[in-house]
Motif scaffolding. Structure first.
Motif, mmCIF file in Angstrom:
data_model
loop_
_atom_site.group_PDB
_atom_site.id
_atom_site.type_symbol
_atom_site.label_atom_id
_atom_site.label_comp_id
_atom_site.label_asym_id
_atom_site.label_seq_id
_atom_site.Cartn_x
_atom_site.Cartn_y
_atom_site.Cartn_z
ATOM 1 N N ALA A 248 -73.946 -67.619 -8.173
ATOM 2 C CA ALA A 248 -74.426 -68.145 -6.885
ATOM 3 C C ALA A 248 -74.749 -67.005 -5.925
ATOM 4 O O ALA A 248 -75.685 -67.110 -5.116
ATOM 5 C CB ALA A 248 -73.377 -69.081 -6.277
ATOM 6 N N LEU A 249 -74.011 -65.925 -6.019
ATOM 7 C CA LEU A 249 -74.281 -64.763 -5.171
ATOM 8 C C LEU A 249 -75.589 -64.084 -5.561
ATOM 9 O O LEU A 249 -76.297 -63.552 -4.707
ATOM 10 C CB LEU A 249 -73.118 -63.769 -5.249
ATOM 11 N N TYR A 250 -75.930 -64.094 -6.853
ATOM 12 C CA TYR A 250 -77.227 -63.565 -7.274
ATOM 13 C C TYR A 250 -78.355 -64.337 -6.598
ATOM 14 O O TYR A 250 -79.343 -63.749 -6.127
ATOM 15 C CB TYR A 250 -77.401 -63.690 -8.800
ATOM 16 N N VAL A 251 -78.210 -65.653 -6.547
ATOM 17 C CA VAL A 251 -79.226 -66.504 -5.922
ATOM 18 C C VAL A 251 -79.342 -66.187 -4.423
ATOM 19 O O VAL A 251 -80.443 -66.076 -3.873
ATOM 20 C CB VAL A 251 -78.902 -67.990 -6.131
ATOM 21 N N GLN A 252 -78.199 -66.019 -3.768
ATOM 22 C CA GLN A 252 -78.211 -65.699 -2.340
ATOM 23 C C GLN A 252 -78.877 -64.351 -2.074
ATOM 24 O O GLN A 252 -79.649 -64.207 -1.125
ATOM 25 C CB GLN A 252 -76.780 -65.686 -1.806
ATOM 26 N N ALA A 253 -78.565 -63.372 -2.903
ATOM 27 C CA ALA A 253 -79.169 -62.047 -2.737
ATOM 28 C C ALA A 253 -80.681 -62.116 -2.910
ATOM 29 O O ALA A 253 -81.442 -61.486 -2.163
ATOM 30 C CB ALA A 253 -78.562 -61.068 -3.735
ATOM 31 N N ALA A 254 -81.135 -62.896 -3.892
ATOM 32 C CA ALA A 254 -82.572 -63.064 -4.107
ATOM 33 C C ALA A 254 -83.227 -63.734 -2.907
ATOM 34 O O ALA A 254 -84.340 -63.359 -2.499
ATOM 35 C CB ALA A 254 -82.824 -63.884 -5.372
ATOM 36 N N LEU A 255 -82.535 -64.706 -2.326
ATOM 37 C CA LEU A 255 -83.067 -65.388 -1.146
ATOM 38 C C LEU A 255 -83.204 -64.426 0.029
ATOM 39 O O LEU A 255 -84.205 -64.454 0.761
ATOM 40 C CB LEU A 255 -82.162 -66.561 -0.765
ATOM 41 N N LEU A 256 -82.225 -63.549 0.214
ATOM 42 C CA LEU A 256 -82.313 -62.566 1.299
ATOM 43 C C LEU A 256 -83.504 -61.628 1.102
ATOM 44 O O LEU A 256 -84.173 -61.263 2.074
ATOM 45 C CB LEU A 256 -81.013 -61.765 1.388
ATOM 46 N N LEU A 257 -83.765 -61.244 -0.137
ATOM 47 C CA LEU A 257 -84.926 -60.389 -0.411
ATOM 48 C C LEU A 257 -86.223 -61.126 -0.089
ATOM 49 O O LEU A 257 -87.167 -60.543 0.461
ATOM 50 C CB LEU A 257 -84.912 -59.930 -1.869
ATOM 51 N N LEU A 258 -86.287 -62.411 -0.429
ATOM 52 C CA LEU A 258 -87.467 -63.210 -0.098
ATOM 53 C C LEU A 258 -87.634 -63.344 1.412
ATOM 54 O O LEU A 258 -88.765 -63.312 1.925
ATOM 55 C CB LEU A 258 -87.359 -64.598 -0.735
#
Length: 274
Positions: A248-258
Motif C-alpha cells: 500500500a505504501l508503494y501505491v502511495q509513493a507512486a501517487l505522490l510522484l504523479l
C-alpha cells in the motif's frame, strides 16, 4: 461543537478524513476528563508509545485482531496528546519533539514486526523508508503551501521554560533522524519549482508559486497521515497479511510522484498562457 473541542483542533489548510471523523472525536472524549486532571500531554505520549510497541510486538506472534485494535487505540491517544495540549494551553517545544520522535520509534518497531512475521526483511525496510518519506513530503508540502500564502505553519508553543537537557536530547534526536529527509524533500520541492520557472517573468512568479503549491496536493498528501496509515496497516494486520501494508505504501509513493508531475504541468501551463 463545544469550545474546548474547537480550541483543541490544530488549524490546517486541509484535513485528514480519518482524523476528522474518527480519531479526533474519539480523542476528545478522552481530552475532556483529562483536562480536569494533572495528566500532561507528555504522559499521554509515553503511554501511547508503550501501547503501540506492545501492539506491534504481537504481530510476529501471529496475532491479528488484537494488535490491529490496539493500534487504533494508539492512534486515538496520539491525537489526544496534541488536543489536550492545545485545549489546556500546554503546547511546548519539548512536547512536539517528543511526540514526533516517539511516533518514529513505534513506526520502526512496526516494520521490524512486519519483517519478523513475513520473513521479508528487505520489503519491510523499504516500507519503513517509504513511510518516512511520505510523512516528510506531507509535512514539507503543507509548510510550503502556508509559506507561499504568508501564513504561519506552526503556532508558537504556549508554554516556555522547557528543561534544556531534555529539549536538547529531543531536538538532537529529531535532527539526526528527520533532519536529512526534511532537507532532501524541501530541496527537491524548491529545486523543481526553480527549474520550471527559470524562464518566467518576475511578474509571473508569485502566481506561479501559488499554483505550484496548490491545495489540491494536500487533499491527497494529508490523507496519508499517520492516523490513516495506522488504519490501513490495522486492516491488513487484522487480515493476517501485514506485508500488504508495504505494498500500500508503494501505491502511495507512486501517487505522490504523479501529484508532483501534476503540479509541474499546471504551473507550466499557467506560465505558457499568462
Amino acid at each position: 461543537m463545544d469550545s474546548l473541542y474547537q480550541k483543541s483542533v490544530k488549524p490546517r489548510p486541509r484535513f485528514e478524513w480519518t482524523s476528522k471523523f474518527i480519531y479526533r472525536p474519539l480523542a476528545h472524549l478522552i481530552v475532556v476528563p483529562l483536562s480536569k486532571t494533572r495528566v500532561t500531554p507528555e504522559m499521554v505520549v509515553m503511554f501511547h508509545t508503550v501501547l503501540g510497541l506492545h501492539a506491534v510486538s504481537l504481530i510476529p506472534q501471529g496475532q491479528t485482531w488484537w494488535p490491529a485494535l490496539l493500534m487504533q487505540v494508539k492512534s486515538v491517544l496520539d491525537g489526544a496528546d496534541g488536543q489536550l495540549a492545545r485545549a489546556t494551553g500546554q503546547t511546548s517545544e519539548t512536547g512536539r519533539y517528543l511526540d514526533t520522535n516517539m511516533d518514529f520509534v513505534v513506526n520502526t518497531a512496526l516494520f521490524v514486526a512486519i519483517g519478523a512475521q513475513s520473513g521479508e526483511w528487505f520489503q519491510a525496510f523499504l516500507g519503513w523508508v517509504l513511510l518516512a518519506l511520505i510523512g516528510t513530503t506531507d509535512f514539507q508540502w503543507e509548510a510550503a503551501h502556508q509559506r507561499s500564502r504568508g501564513n504561519t505553519f506552526r503556532a508558537a508553543p504556549e508554554q516556555k521554560g522547557d528543561n534544556p537537557v531534555i529539549l536538547g536530547l529531543m531536538r538532537g534526536f529529531y535532527n539526526v533522524v528527520f533532519g536529512p529527509q526534511d532537507r532532501l524533500i524541501r530541496a527537491w520541492n524548491d529545486g523543481r519549482f526553480k527549474a520550471i520557472t527559470r524562464k518566467a517573468r518576475p511578474d509571473q512568479l508569485k502566481d506561479a508559486e501559488l499554483i505550484y503549491h496548490t491545495p489540491r496536493l494536500l487533499d491527497f498528501s494529508m490523507n496519508m497521515g499517520l492516523a490513516t496509515q495506522f488504519l490501513v496497516a490495522g486492516v491488513f494486520i487484522a487480515l493476517g497479511q501485514p506485508l500488504w501494508y508495504v505494498y500500500a505504501l508503494y501505491v502511495q509513493a507512486a501517487l505522490l510522484l504523479l501529484l508532483q508531475v501534476y503540479r509541474e504541468r499546471i504551473t507550466l501551463q499557467f506560465l505558457k498562457n499568462s
